[in-house]
Design a protein around this motif. Structure first.
Motif, PDB file in Angstrom:
ATOM      1  N   ASP A   3       0.793  -1.240   0.007  1.00  0.00           N
ATOM      2  CA  ASP A   3      -0.029  -0.037  -0.163  1.00  0.00           C
ATOM      3  C   ASP A   3       0.834   1.393   0.085  1.00  0.00           C
ATOM      4  N   LEU A   4       2.065   0.984   0.294  1.00  0.00           N
ATOM      5  CA  LEU A   4       3.037   2.149   0.429  1.00  0.00           C
ATOM      6  C   LEU A   4       3.915   2.260  -0.795  1.00  0.00           C
ATOM      7  N   VAL A   5       3.737   3.455  -1.391  1.00  0.00           N
ATOM      8  CA  VAL A   5       4.568   3.760  -2.657  1.00  0.00           C
ATOM      9  C   VAL A   5       5.606   4.967  -2.437  1.00  0.00           C
ATOM     10  N   LEU A   6       6.801   4.961  -2.598  1.00  0.00           N
ATOM     11  CA  LEU A   6       7.732   6.099  -2.423  1.00  0.00           C
ATOM     12  C   LEU A   6       8.305   6.590  -3.933  1.00  0.00           C
ATOM     13  N   TYR A   7       8.006   7.606  -4.109  1.00  0.00           N
ATOM     14  CA  TYR A   7       8.649   8.258  -5.135  1.00  0.00           C
ATOM     15  C   TYR A   7      10.022   8.904  -4.832  1.00  0.00           C
ATOM     16  N   LEU A  56       5.199  10.240  -0.832  1.00  0.00           N
ATOM     17  CA  LEU A  56       4.934   9.093  -0.299  1.00  0.00           C
ATOM     18  C   LEU A  56       3.372   9.078  -0.670  1.00  0.00           C
ATOM     19  N   VAL A  57       2.843   7.642  -1.150  1.00  0.00           N
ATOM     20  CA  VAL A  57       1.432   7.645  -1.262  1.00  0.00           C
ATOM     21  C   VAL A  57       1.074   6.125  -0.524  1.00  0.00           C
ATOM     22  N   ASP A  58       0.097   6.537   0.370  1.00  0.00           N
ATOM     23  CA  ASP A  58      -0.225   5.428   1.365  1.00  0.00           C
ATOM     24  C   ASP A  58      -1.719   4.977   1.151  1.00  0.00           C
ATOM     25  N   GLU A  59      -2.246   4.177   0.120  1.00  0.00           N
ATOM     26  CA  GLU A  59      -3.508   3.871  -0.063  1.00  0.00           C
ATOM     27  C   GLU A  59      -4.458   3.420   0.779  1.00  0.00           C
ATOM     28  N   ALA A  60      -3.728   2.704   2.040  1.00  0.00           N
ATOM     29  CA  ALA A  60      -4.637   1.950   3.017  1.00  0.00           C
ATOM     30  C   ALA A  60      -5.335   3.222   3.810  1.00  0.00           C
ATOM     31  N   ASN A  61      -4.479   4.380   3.921  1.00  0.00           N
ATOM     32  CA  ASN A  61      -4.677   5.368   4.754  1.00  0.00           C
ATOM     33  C   ASN A  61      -5.248   6.908   4.051  1.00  0.00           C
ATOM     34  N   GLU A  74       7.535  12.012  10.067  1.00  0.00           N
ATOM     35  CA  GLU A  74       6.477  11.869  11.064  1.00  0.00           C
ATOM     36  C   GLU A  74       5.417  11.303  11.114  1.00  0.00           C
ATOM     37  N   TYR A  75       4.694  11.326   9.746  1.00  0.00           N
ATOM     38  CA  TYR A  75       3.739  10.604   9.422  1.00  0.00           C
ATOM     39  C   TYR A  75       3.812   9.050   9.615  1.00  0.00           C
TER      40      TYR A  75
END
Length: 85
Positions: A3-7, A56-61, A74-75
């Protein structure tokens, strides 16, 4: 797929800061390497509205394109830090 994607960009110290936190927390993520030229970063611009990295993309949240390494760290700490302890 995570669910986490980091560019990110190789050699970017701000990206490294985020990657260190992801690894510290034991989080799996998908890494998307962006071109070094800002003008070629169309995918990250579509996601976040700007061409800087890390993003950062966090689709779950419901996080669709968080930028600024300090905000991302921090997130991650607030969202996933307690689970890792």
């Amino acid at each position: 797929m995570s669910d986490l994607v980091l560019y990110e960009l190789d050699g970017c110290p701000y990206c490294a800061k985020v990657i260190d936190k992801l690894n510290e927390l034991g989080l799996e993520y998908e890494s998307v390497k962006v071109p070094s030229a800002h003008s070629e970063r169309t995918e990250v611009e579509t996601v976040s509205g700007q061409t800087g990295v890390p993003v950062l993309v966090d689709e779950a949240n419901g996080v669709e394109g968080m930028s600024e390494s300090g905000d991302i760290v921090e997130y991650l700490e607030e969202t996933y830090g307690n689970a890792a302890k």
